[in-house]
Every structure is written in structure tokens, then in C-alpha cells.
Enzyme design. Structure first.
Site, short mmCIF file in Angstrom:
data_model
loop_
_atom_site.label_atom_id
_atom_site.label_comp_id
_atom_site.label_asym_id
_atom_site.label_seq_id
_atom_site.Cartn_x
_atom_site.Cartn_y
_atom_site.Cartn_z
N GLU A 1 -9.67 3.20 -4.99
CA GLU A 1 -9.35 4.33 -5.11
C GLU A 1 -8.33 4.49 -6.31
O GLU A 1 -7.14 4.98 -4.86
CB GLU A 1 -9.12 4.77 -3.57
CG GLU A 1 -10.55 3.89 -2.49
CD GLU A 1 -10.27 3.91 -1.44
OE1 GLU A 1 -10.77 4.15 0.13
OE2 GLU A 1 -8.61 4.02 -0.72
N HIS B 1 -2.82 3.31 -4.47
CA HIS B 1 -2.48 2.74 -3.67
C HIS B 1 -0.57 1.55 -4.08
O HIS B 1 -0.28 1.21 -3.21
CB HIS B 1 -3.06 1.48 -2.43
CG HIS B 1 -4.64 2.08 -2.21
ND1 HIS B 1 -4.30 2.93 -0.78
CD2 HIS B 1 -5.38 2.17 -2.18
CE1 HIS B 1 -5.72 2.95 -0.52
NE2 HIS B 1 -6.17 2.63 -1.55
N ASP C 1 0.36 -0.77 -0.10
CA ASP C 1 -0.15 0.13 -0.34
C ASP C 1 1.33 1.19 0.14
O ASP C 1 2.32 1.02 0.01
CB ASP C 1 -1.23 0.37 1.38
CG ASP C 1 -2.41 0.55 0.84
OD1 ASP C 1 -1.95 1.93 0.18
OD2 ASP C 1 -3.62 0.32 0.73
C1 ACM Z 1 -11.18 -0.41 -0.07
O1 ACM Z 1 -11.52 -0.04 1.23
N1 ACM Z 1 -10.29 1.00 0.23
C2 ACM Z 1 -11.07 -1.64 -0.77
#
Ligand code: ACM
Length: 529
Positions: free
Chosen positions: A316, A252, A181
Site C-alpha cells: 500500500e 506506512h 506503521d
Molecule cells: C496489508 O494488509 N496491508 C498487508
């Protein structure tokens, strides 16, 4: 009050349980007979019971406990089992060795709770009684998962093995490891060593939610060795748990870009591993070096993780950098895409195709409105409507909705509780209730594979935090995933009998606050302890 029937103490609830009179007694003379293919289950039985009971359960051709693989029992599926406990013998049968591993956990739960404890705390006895019964048990769903985020905070391999053990007790079968991440990259990749020498370490962390807090001023970091990950995979397999790795993209990825800035959209910028929580604007570039990188990383991931499923993230991902980058815009045009934003699906599609070419199945998080590329298994996390849409479009789906499956949210709304991810309260009853499952279309759409709990670890830096977030809420998810819907009264009565097992195993579970006596507001979490 002790439950009337032993099945009222089994968690998850078995499909069919018929009590019989009398007990089978495990004692120093008890031995175990196996048919070919059942040796792993016998090993697990000994691993689980010998240290705590002192019984060797030695192999023998005339054992009073028989573990048998019988391919003729295909009606039980891959994980189902049939367990017959008589006064003089125990017979555990399954069509597949995995079913025997599930049955071993049931046999273990039928023993007194001390039989689950470590040797130091065990009450030594010579005789351990199991109530006679006939049990047939088949899971409701094939995917019963727990995701642990080891990127926001690193959790060591011993902690993960412990959670594999606890998952197996609850007949959960997928450990999804969120390995990368913005805040850390935890898996070594030989051809890109800086992913862990640089990307596994950040200078500090936020002490609370983004926008509300400062920084702790302390470094955080950690990475697994390849051997540790391979050993974890083997350890989990012995318990019938599959480890599904997640390497997130195209967003991420700030930790990877801190290690290799040329993989980003602004290579001239030096970035640190991210120290904030939230959604980072920095995302992967879409040039050829990025495709080379993804193939190299996924090749190593496939070497370490035999799982048929590999998770590619996909959540995201801000598209601002691509919109501003001439190189990304040129790539979008060259690929005939309608806009730079479509590079999200394009990049995931390229990485997914690499997995599919190697016989693996890509998994991705569903995002608002955007369908994942064909061939992806979908984790629907924002909204149940996404699960329904994905199934209609032919995707297999795992239900991971944040309102019912995110265990990093607070368990109650009482003041003074531990720091939690901002969001709704997800109490035990909410997890037990789950979400309605979308209808699967009769004309060959996708399938609902199952459900999974998520533990994001921004606010879970210590091993004890994971225990507290997972238990007892994960018991509710496991029950629903294996048994299908059960009533709240039935579940809580079985959970009441199950908690001593968690205590024998040293699980540092959430302790519900004492029920309020002066207020009409009910406690958010049922007082079970
Ligand atoms: C997530 O909670 N961004 C998958």
C-alpha cells in the site's frame, strides 16, 4: 462427550499415533534424563508443568522420562519428533532440539487439561496419567506464523510473551511483529531517538473505520525497550518460536516522518503521527539520507533480532508524492527507471540488498501486479494468484490471504458484535479450509514455506481483544499448517477436546453466539463451546 482415543484430543493432529494399552504416571518420583542438547527441552517441560502440577521433574541419570537428541533421526527434520509412552518410561527423541520442544507440547496436551492451568487454579494431585502411545510427528509446513500489529495499538511485552506461549502450545513457530506503521513506531533506534520519543505517540485514534467514524480525543502510544525486545526473542527461542520483525517501507511510514520530516518528500511540512486508519499518502523520499536511515535502522534491527528473515513491508504505497517531487523524479531518471512508480521496487531492492549482504533474507507483502525484487520471500495477502505468480518467479511464499488468514475480520455476521475491520466474515470454518496451495514448479521455482494468521489491531486496543480474535480461529490455522488438510469433523471434534486447555490457560476466546432456533440461517461459527 470425551473422545475415544487421546489422539482425537491432540491439536494439531500428529502425523502418526498408535495407541498402546495402559498409562504412564507422572508422580513426585518422576525424574528426567537428558542427552546433550536436550537440556532446553527439559527446562521447558519443567517451566510448563512444575507450577501447575507441583512435580519437580528433577534431572537424573536414570530418569523415567528421557529427552534425547539423536542426529541419526534426520528423517524427522528440524521440528519432527518421536514420542514413545510406555507404562514405565517416556522416550522423546528428535534429530534437533527444536523437535523436542514440539514433543514436550504434545506430552503436555496428553495430560489432563488442569495440568496447563496456573498454580492457583490447579487441582492438586500426586499422580498425573498419560496414555501409552507411539507418536511420530513431522510438520507439513516449516513456516507457521502469527503476525501481531503492535503499531496500530501498542501491546506490551508481557502480552507478546503470553502469545508466544500459546503459539508454542499449537506448534506455531513464527511470531511476526509489525513494529512500525503510520500510527506508531515501537522499536527504539539509538541513532534516531525521535522515532520513539515522537513517533511512538499519536494524539488520538479513530473510533471506527475510516469514513464512518469520529475520533476518541485521547492520546495513544508506547514503545518497547531494546532489552524487552531482546528478552522476547530469547523467551520465544526457548519455546522454538522465531520472532520476525517488520519495519515497513516505503509507505506506512508516517510515524517516522513525523519524527524526521527530512526523510519524506515534503520536508517543509510538519506532520503529526497519523490519527486515521487506512492508506496514508505520505511515503519515504528516495534521497541519500533515506538510504542512510534505512541502513542504520536495519543494522539495529539485525542486532536485536537474529531471525534469518526480516520483513520490509512494501504494501500500500501511493506513488503520488514521487510523481510530484522533482527530487524523486530525478532519482528515478538517474537510476534508469521507467517511471517514479518504479522507485517502490528500487527502494525495497536497496534495503533488501543490505539485508542480503548481511546474510539475512528480506520479506515483503505482495502487491497487485508488481513483483518484489529477486531474493525476497513473499507474503501473498490479497489474492492467491499472487502466490502462484511469485512461486513461478522463484520466490519463496508464505500464504497470508486476507479471506482466510486475517483474524481482524469479524468471526460472524450477527448484529451487535465487537468492532471489526470492514471486510468479509472470516469464521472458524473459513480459516480451517484455507486456500488451495499453488503447485510449485518442478523446474526449480520458489517454495511454499507455509501460512500465517494476521491480527491487525485498529480495532484491538486491549490484550483481551487479541485473545478473542486469535482463539479459536488460530487453532484452525495451526492445525492446517502443522498437520496439512484435515476434515472439518475431525478438526472440530479435536477442538472440542482442546477448548478446556485454552480455558485452563485463561484464554478469553471468542464465544460463538447460541445457534439460532427460529431461523434457517446457520450460525457463522460452529457452536463448539
Ligand atoms: C496489508 O494488509 N496491508 C498487508
Amino acid at each position: 462427550m470425551p473422545p475415544h482415543h487421546p489422539e482425537e484430543a491432540l491439536l494439531p493432529r500428529p502425523t502418526r499415533y498408535t495407541p498402546r494399552s495402559g498409562h504412564f504416571t507422572l508422580d513426585p518420583a518422576t525424574t528426567v534424563r537428558t542427552t546433550p542438547g536436550a537440556e532446553g527441552a527439559a527446562d521447558l517441560l519443567r517451566t510448563l508443568l512444575t507450577p501447575s502440577t507441583g512435580l519437580f521433574l528433577a534431572p537424573s541419570r536414570t530418569g523415567t522420562i528421557t529427552l534425547a537428541v539423536d542426529a541419526g533421526l534426520h528423517g524427522l527434520g528440524e521440528e519432527g519428533y518421536a514420542l514413545t509412552i510406555s507404562q514405565h518410561s517416556v522416550m522423546l527423541r528428535a534429530a534437533d532440539p527444536t523437535g523436542l520442544l514440539r514433543g514436550v507440547q504434545t506430552l503436555r496436551q496428553l495430560l489432563p487439561a488442569e495440568a496447563l492451568g496456573p498454580v492457583a487454579r490447579a487441582v492438586r494431585r500426586d499422580r498425573w496419567e498419560v496414555p501409552c502411545a507411539e507418536i511420530t510427528d513431522i510438520p507439513h509446513h516449516p513456516w507457521r506464523g502469527l503476525m501481531i500489529d503492535v503499531a496500530r495499538h501498542f501491546h506490551d511485552a508481557a502480552t507478546l510473551r503470553r502469545h508466544v506461549d500459546l503459539m508454542a502450545l499449537h506448534k506455531l513457530n513464527v511470531l511476526h511483529l509489525h513494529l512500525t506503521d503510520d500510527q506508531g513506531w515501537r522499536m527504539p533506534v539509538a541513532s534516531y531517538p525521535r522515532l520513539t520519543t515522537v513517533g511512538a505517540h499519536r494524539a488520538q485514534s479513530m473510533t471506527g473505520p475510516d469514513g464512518t467514524s469520529g475520533f476518541d480525543g485521547r492520546p495513544h502510544g508506547g514503545a518497547y525497550t531494546r532489552t524487552e525486545l531482546a528478552d522476547l526473542v530469547a523467551y520465544a527461542a526457548q519455546r522454538g518460536v522465531r520472532v520476525v520483525p517488520e519495519v515497513g517501507m516505503p509507505g506506512h511510514v508516517r510515524a517516522a516522518l513525523a519524527a524526521y520530516p527530512h526523510l519524506g518528500n515534503r520536508p517543509e511540512h510538519t506532520l503529526g503521527v497519523w490519527t486515521r486508519w487506512g492508506v496514508c499518502e505520505t511515503v519515504l523520499g528516495v534521497h541519500d539520507e533515506v538510504l542512510d536511515f534505512l541502513r542504520a535502522v536495519l543494522d539495529e534491527v539485525m542486532e536485536v533480532f537474529p531471525s534469518p528473515y526480516i520483513h520490509l513491508g512494501g504494501d500500500e504505497c501511493p506513488t503520488t508524492e514521487w510523481e510530484q517531487s522533482p527530487r524523486a523524479r530525478a532519482r528515478a531518471a538517474a537510476e534508469g527507471l521507467p517511471s517514479p512508480a518504479a522507485l517502490h521496487g528500487w527502494l525495497l531492492g536497496r534495503a533488501g540488498a543490505h539485508l542480503l549482504e548481511h546474510g539475512r533474507r528480506p520479506v515483503g507483502w505482495a502487491e497487485d501486479g508488481a513483483l518484489l525484487p529477486p531474493g525476497f520471500t513473499v507474503m501473498s495477502w490479497r489474492d492467491p494468484a499472487h502466490a502462484a505468480a511469485a512461486v513461478r518467479h522463484g520466490h519463496d511464499v508464505v500464504l497470508t490471504h486476507h479471506r482466510t488468514c486475517y483474524l481482524d475480520y469479524a468471526q460472524d455476521d450477527l448484529p451487535g458484535g465487537p468492532a471489526a475491520q470492514p471486510g468479509p466474515v472470516v469464521d472458524l470454518r473459513t480459516v480451517h479450509g484455507g486456500d488451495p496451495e499453488p503447485q510449485t514448479p518442478a523446474d526449480g521455482g520458489g517454495r511454499i514455506l507455509g501460512t500465517q494468521a494476521q491480527i491487525w489491531t485498529e480495532f484491538a486496543p486491549r490484550a483481551a481483544d487479541i485473545d478473542r480474535l486469535a482463539y479459536p480461529r488460530l487453532c484452525a490455522l495451526a492445525d492446517r499448517a502443522w498437520s496439512g488438510p484435515t476434515s472439518w469433523a475431525d478438526f472440530t471434534s479435536r477442538l472440542h477436546a482442546h477448548l478446556p486447555r485454552l480455558d485452563a490457560l485463561g484464554v478469553r476466546r471468542h464465544q460463538p453466539a447460541a445457534p439460532r432456533t427460529t431461523s434457517a440461517t446457520p450460525a457463522r461459527t460452529a457452536p463448539l463451546a
